[in-house]
Design a protein around this motif. Structure first.
Motif, mmCIF file in Angstrom:
data_model
loop_
_atom_site.group_PDB
_atom_site.id
_atom_site.type_symbol
_atom_site.label_atom_id
_atom_site.label_comp_id
_atom_site.label_asym_id
_atom_site.label_seq_id
_atom_site.Cartn_x
_atom_site.Cartn_y
_atom_site.Cartn_z
ATOM 1 N N LYS A 1 148.397 71.115 85.084
ATOM 2 C CA LYS A 1 149.238 70.494 86.110
ATOM 3 C C LYS A 1 148.520 69.296 86.734
ATOM 4 O O LYS A 1 149.129 68.258 86.968
ATOM 5 C CB LYS A 1 149.607 71.519 87.177
ATOM 6 C CG LYS A 1 150.637 71.004 88.154
ATOM 7 C CD LYS A 1 151.266 72.134 88.910
ATOM 8 C CE LYS A 1 152.286 71.633 89.886
ATOM 9 N NZ LYS A 1 153.613 71.574 89.333
ATOM 10 N N GLN A 2 147.218 69.427 86.967
ATOM 11 C CA GLN A 2 146.426 68.326 87.530
ATOM 12 C C GLN A 2 146.455 67.109 86.608
ATOM 13 O O GLN A 2 146.629 65.979 87.057
ATOM 14 C CB GLN A 2 144.979 68.791 87.752
ATOM 15 C CG GLN A 2 144.071 67.767 88.356
ATOM 16 C CD GLN A 2 144.247 67.639 89.848
ATOM 17 O OE1 GLN A 2 144.912 68.447 90.485
ATOM 18 N NE2 GLN A 2 143.647 66.623 90.418
ATOM 19 N N LYS A 3 146.295 67.347 85.308
ATOM 20 C CA LYS A 3 146.323 66.243 84.338
ATOM 21 C C LYS A 3 147.696 65.575 84.318
ATOM 22 O O LYS A 3 147.791 64.348 84.217
ATOM 23 C CB LYS A 3 145.976 66.755 82.945
ATOM 24 C CG LYS A 3 144.523 67.128 82.781
ATOM 25 C CD LYS A 3 144.247 67.691 81.397
ATOM 26 C CE LYS A 3 142.800 68.125 81.262
ATOM 27 N NZ LYS A 3 142.522 68.727 79.946
ATOM 28 N N THR A 4 148.741 66.373 84.414
ATOM 29 C CA THR A 4 150.096 65.834 84.402
ATOM 30 C C THR A 4 150.362 64.993 85.646
ATOM 31 O O THR A 4 150.935 63.900 85.562
ATOM 32 C CB THR A 4 151.125 66.980 84.306
ATOM 33 O OG1 THR A 4 150.827 67.761 83.155
ATOM 34 C CG2 THR A 4 152.527 66.454 84.214
ATOM 35 N N LYS B 1 156.496 63.522 84.623
ATOM 36 C CA LYS B 1 156.362 64.784 83.903
ATOM 37 C C LYS B 1 155.950 65.880 84.878
ATOM 38 O O LYS B 1 155.394 65.609 85.934
ATOM 39 C CB LYS B 1 155.323 64.648 82.791
ATOM 40 C CG LYS B 1 155.750 63.701 81.688
ATOM 41 C CD LYS B 1 154.663 63.565 80.638
ATOM 42 C CE LYS B 1 155.062 62.730 79.472
ATOM 43 N NZ LYS B 1 155.681 61.480 79.743
ATOM 44 N N SER B 2 156.229 67.098 84.496
ATOM 45 C CA SER B 2 155.831 68.251 85.293
ATOM 46 C C SER B 2 155.480 69.389 84.341
ATOM 47 O O SER B 2 155.692 69.289 83.142
ATOM 48 C CB SER B 2 156.965 68.665 86.235
ATOM 49 O OG SER B 2 156.509 69.670 87.119
ATOM 50 N N VAL C 1 154.822 71.199 79.307
ATOM 51 C CA VAL C 1 155.072 69.957 80.028
ATOM 52 C C VAL C 1 156.458 69.450 79.667
ATOM 53 O O VAL C 1 156.848 69.444 78.511
ATOM 54 C CB VAL C 1 154.010 68.889 79.671
ATOM 55 C CG1 VAL C 1 154.298 67.587 80.385
ATOM 56 C CG2 VAL C 1 152.620 69.388 80.005
ATOM 57 N N PHE C 2 157.207 69.041 80.671
ATOM 58 C CA PHE C 2 158.516 68.455 80.431
ATOM 59 C C PHE C 2 158.665 67.221 81.310
ATOM 60 O O PHE C 2 157.941 67.050 82.285
ATOM 61 C CB PHE C 2 159.640 69.467 80.702
ATOM 62 C CG PHE C 2 159.699 69.952 82.131
ATOM 63 C CD1 PHE C 2 160.502 69.321 83.055
ATOM 64 C CD2 PHE C 2 158.937 71.042 82.545
ATOM 65 C CE1 PHE C 2 160.554 69.752 84.363
ATOM 66 C CE2 PHE C 2 158.982 71.489 83.850
ATOM 67 C CZ PHE C 2 159.794 70.845 84.760
ATOM 68 N N ASP C 3 159.583 66.362 80.949
ATOM 69 C CA ASP C 3 159.790 65.161 81.756
ATOM 70 C C ASP C 3 161.161 65.187 82.411
ATOM 71 O O ASP C 3 162.060 65.898 81.995
ATOM 72 C CB ASP C 3 159.593 63.881 80.941
ATOM 73 C CG ASP C 3 160.635 63.713 79.856
ATOM 74 O OD1 ASP C 3 161.386 64.665 79.601
ATOM 75 O OD2 ASP C 3 160.690 62.630 79.272
ATOM 76 N N TYR C 4 161.256 64.416 83.476
ATOM 77 C CA TYR C 4 162.516 64.261 84.196
ATOM 78 C C TYR C 4 163.207 63.022 83.646
ATOM 79 O O TYR C 4 163.091 61.933 84.189
ATOM 80 C CB TYR C 4 162.258 64.099 85.691
ATOM 81 C CG TYR C 4 161.643 65.309 86.352
ATOM 82 C CD1 TYR C 4 162.424 66.417 86.628
ATOM 83 C CD2 TYR C 4 160.300 65.341 86.677
ATOM 84 C CE1 TYR C 4 161.867 67.533 87.230
ATOM 85 C CE2 TYR C 4 159.739 66.450 87.289
ATOM 86 C CZ TYR C 4 160.533 67.539 87.559
ATOM 87 O OH TYR C 4 159.980 68.639 88.161
ATOM 88 N N LYS D 1 155.991 62.454 96.362
ATOM 89 C CA LYS D 1 156.111 63.775 95.741
ATOM 90 C C LYS D 1 154.867 64.105 94.922
ATOM 91 O O LYS D 1 154.367 65.229 94.961
ATOM 92 C CB LYS D 1 157.350 63.814 94.851
ATOM 93 C CG LYS D 1 157.558 65.131 94.175
ATOM 94 C CD LYS D 1 158.771 65.105 93.273
ATOM 95 C CE LYS D 1 158.856 66.414 92.509
ATOM 96 N NZ LYS D 1 159.690 66.339 91.342
ATOM 97 N N GLU D 2 154.348 63.129 94.185
ATOM 98 C CA GLU D 2 153.157 63.364 93.355
ATOM 99 C C GLU D 2 151.940 63.673 94.215
ATOM 100 O O GLU D 2 151.140 64.539 93.872
ATOM 101 C CB GLU D 2 152.888 62.165 92.448
ATOM 102 C CG GLU D 2 153.966 61.893 91.428
ATOM 103 C CD GLU D 2 154.252 63.066 90.507
ATOM 104 O OE1 GLU D 2 153.312 63.799 90.143
ATOM 105 O OE2 GLU D 2 155.423 63.246 90.146
ATOM 106 N N GLN D 3 151.797 62.988 95.339
ATOM 107 C CA GLN D 3 150.664 63.252 96.223
ATOM 108 C C GLN D 3 150.776 64.637 96.853
ATOM 109 O O GLN D 3 149.776 65.340 97.003
ATOM 110 C CB GLN D 3 150.555 62.175 97.294
ATOM 111 C CG GLN D 3 150.068 60.856 96.723
ATOM 112 C CD GLN D 3 150.009 59.756 97.769
ATOM 113 O OE1 GLN D 3 150.660 59.815 98.807
ATOM 114 N NE2 GLN D 3 149.214 58.726 97.482
ATOM 115 N N ALA D 4 151.996 65.051 97.199
ATOM 116 C CA ALA D 4 152.198 66.399 97.731
ATOM 117 C C ALA D 4 151.896 67.444 96.658
ATOM 118 O O ALA D 4 151.250 68.464 96.940
ATOM 119 C CB ALA D 4 153.636 66.556 98.237
ATOM 120 N N ASN D 5 152.345 67.197 95.430
ATOM 121 C CA ASN D 5 152.048 68.108 94.324
ATOM 122 C C ASN D 5 150.547 68.195 94.066
ATOM 123 O O ASN D 5 150.019 69.266 93.764
ATOM 124 C CB ASN D 5 152.757 67.658 93.041
ATOM 125 C CG ASN D 5 154.242 67.897 93.083
ATOM 126 O OD1 ASN D 5 154.734 68.677 93.889
ATOM 127 N ND2 ASN D 5 154.966 67.221 92.210
#
Length: 130
Positions: free
Chosen positions: A21-24, A40-41, A77-80, A96-100
């Motif tokens: 998840k960190q790499k993504t 991606k998530s 891993v999947f993408d939006y 959102k990415e910083q919160a994740n």
């Protein structure tokens, strides 16, 4: 089942998930200005299912040997593909990415603390409680 009833193996899976998840998240942040890049998530459920399917048990010569498993890296891993946050087609929402990123860091640190506690317990047992 392992020495702690599978706890260490589950913690290892959690750490592997958190690393993926960190790499993504880092990849998403690095591509925040890339035109048509889709964020991606990582799906925990998909990751766990893939980890269960791809694990390989070690050969044990005696029943008392600790059983360990090595699992190959499976993709969860999947993408939006339908999301667009900017006019250039980029799908990365930096907030959102910083919160994740912060959430994942807390999750990772909690797993490391728990793993450290389990290993310290094992070390105490090996030393005979001293």
């Amino acid at each position: 089942m392992g020495i702690f009833g599978g706890t260490i193996e589950n913690l290892e899976r959690g750490l592997n998930f958190s690393t993926m998840k960190q790499k993504t998240i880092a990849q998403n942040i690095a591509n925040v200005d890339t035109p048509n890049y889709k964020a991606k998530s990582v799906s925990f459920n998909d990751y766990l299912e893939n980890a269960k399917k791809t694990s390989i048990s070690a050969y044990r010569t005696e029943e008392k040997h600790i059983n360990f498993q090595a699992s190959s890296s499976s993709s969860a891993v999947f993408d939006y593909s339908n999301l667009r946050y900017s006019s250039n087609g980029n799908g990365v929402d930096m907030d959102k990415e910083q919160a994740n990123l912060a959430t994942n860091q807390l999750y990772y640190n909690a797993l490391v603390d728990r793993m450290s506690g389990k290993l310290n317990t094992l070390q105490t047992v090996i030393k005979g409680g001293s």
